[in-house]
Write an enzyme that holds these catalytic residues in place. Sequence first.
Site, mmCIF file in Angstrom:
data_model
loop_
_atom_site.group_PDB
_atom_site.id
_atom_site.type_symbol
_atom_site.label_atom_id
_atom_site.label_comp_id
_atom_site.label_asym_id
_atom_site.label_seq_id
_atom_site.Cartn_x
_atom_site.Cartn_y
_atom_site.Cartn_z
ATOM 1 N N ASN A 46 8.136 12.275 3.756
ATOM 2 C CA ASN A 46 8.360 13.399 2.855
ATOM 3 C C ASN A 46 9.815 13.474 2.419
ATOM 4 O O ASN A 46 10.131 14.038 1.374
ATOM 5 C CB ASN A 46 7.952 14.713 3.539
ATOM 6 N N ARG A 47 10.727 12.922 3.243
ATOM 7 C CA ARG A 47 12.143 12.925 2.888
ATOM 8 C C ARG A 47 12.471 11.819 1.894
ATOM 9 O O ARG A 47 13.523 11.852 1.266
ATOM 10 C CB ARG A 47 13.019 12.732 4.135
ATOM 11 N N GLY A 107 4.286 0.411 4.733
ATOM 12 C CA GLY A 107 5.661 0.842 4.984
ATOM 13 C C GLY A 107 5.811 1.479 6.357
ATOM 14 O O GLY A 107 5.140 2.461 6.660
ATOM 15 N N ASP A 166 7.966 10.238 8.586
ATOM 16 C CA ASP A 166 8.462 11.379 7.806
ATOM 17 C C ASP A 166 8.876 10.942 6.404
ATOM 18 O O ASP A 166 10.018 11.134 5.976
ATOM 19 C CB ASP A 166 9.623 12.081 8.499
ATOM 20 N N LEU A 176 -4.948 3.684 -1.170
ATOM 21 C CA LEU A 176 -6.298 3.826 -0.627
ATOM 22 C C LEU A 176 -7.069 4.872 -1.433
ATOM 23 O O LEU A 176 -6.497 5.885 -1.848
ATOM 24 C CB LEU A 176 -6.224 4.260 0.841
ATOM 25 N N LEU A 232 -0.231 9.500 5.712
ATOM 26 C CA LEU A 232 -0.898 8.682 6.723
ATOM 27 C C LEU A 232 0.120 8.026 7.644
ATOM 28 O O LEU A 232 1.148 7.532 7.191
ATOM 29 C CB LEU A 232 -1.713 7.577 6.044
ATOM 30 N N LEU A 279 0.848 -1.199 0.000
ATOM 31 C CA LEU A 279 0.000 0.000 0.000
ATOM 32 C C LEU A 279 0.875 1.237 0.000
ATOM 33 O O LEU A 279 1.630 1.482 0.949
ATOM 34 C CB LEU A 279 -0.918 -0.010 1.225
#
Length: 343
Positions: free
Chosen positions: A241-242, A235, A239, A261, A275, A215
């Site tokens: 975003n990195r 996973g 963070d 999703l 999420l 997912l």
Amino acid sequence: MPELPPHGGGDAGAPPHMSEEEKPLNDQNAVDKPDANPPVLSKNAQKKLAKQRRFEAKKAEKKKAAKEQKQRDAERKRKEWEESLAGVSEEERAKLVESRRTLRKERMDKRSQEKESKRERLSLAREQGQNVVVDLQFSHLMNPNEIHSLVQQIMYCYAVNGRCASPAHLWLTGCGGEMENGLKRIPGFDKWIIEKENRSYIEALHDRKENLVYLTADSDTVLEELDLKKIYVIGGLVDRNRWKGITLKKAQEQGIQTAKLPIGSFMKMSSSQVLTVNQVVEILLKFLETRDWKTSFFAVIPQRKRFQVDSEGNAEDEIEKDEQNDDLTASKKKCVEEVPCNS
């Protein structure tokens, strides 16, 4: 450890001559060098990190204050009990003591029944439930605070799953190093009815590889329904975003299916967000109960993170890492199991 792209090879041509004295040192440097160097944080990312650190400090203060208040309340109740006994006759005192003992036994019996019921539900889920895997092979990409945050999220996942009438069967794979140490510090972790694997999910579930579905919000495939034959992988990375796209790339390199999703079909988010692991697990559990994605999203995603309902809009598929709230801390007590783990 997740597979990462090879580092650049430097200048073309043969490598320069290296003396025997230099080789051991360079070999050691190669061992000590991390597999991946995190990119330099932008100013905005630095501000977010500073904000997170302030939040963690404030949270620690609140936790300390709550603990002290709990101790004061316990001391107050003890004194009140002693005072109530001091002002009555021996006969009345005996009745009060017996009444208190009976209430305590009833509470313990009820708690024991609840634990037994929970054990039965989780054991049944091992045989018949939806398999959900948390991939813990990203710990080398996180700092200690992020690892601690992920440990709390997993703790919350187990607590929420245990309260479900029809729980999923949870797996923790790639569990090692600091991540494993953090999990082992959870009271009762060794008794959790859950699959704990030091191996990766690819190794642990090699005979069911065709049923693995990672997912990830970066997938082009939208998850429409949950299939009991499938094993959904989440996973375990704080963070993200990195590390944009890291889970999708990992799944593609391993040749397994991916899906995201269908958040964008039901709501728009207030910002670009990610999420948390416990939010994904809770959404899946809610869907198993209701078979309704909209109900599941609105039950789990905080109100402040929603922009508006939009059945046609293409909302951001990710939800920013939710600041760990008091629910995660409070759930710690509910995670302790006093039943044997059959894994």
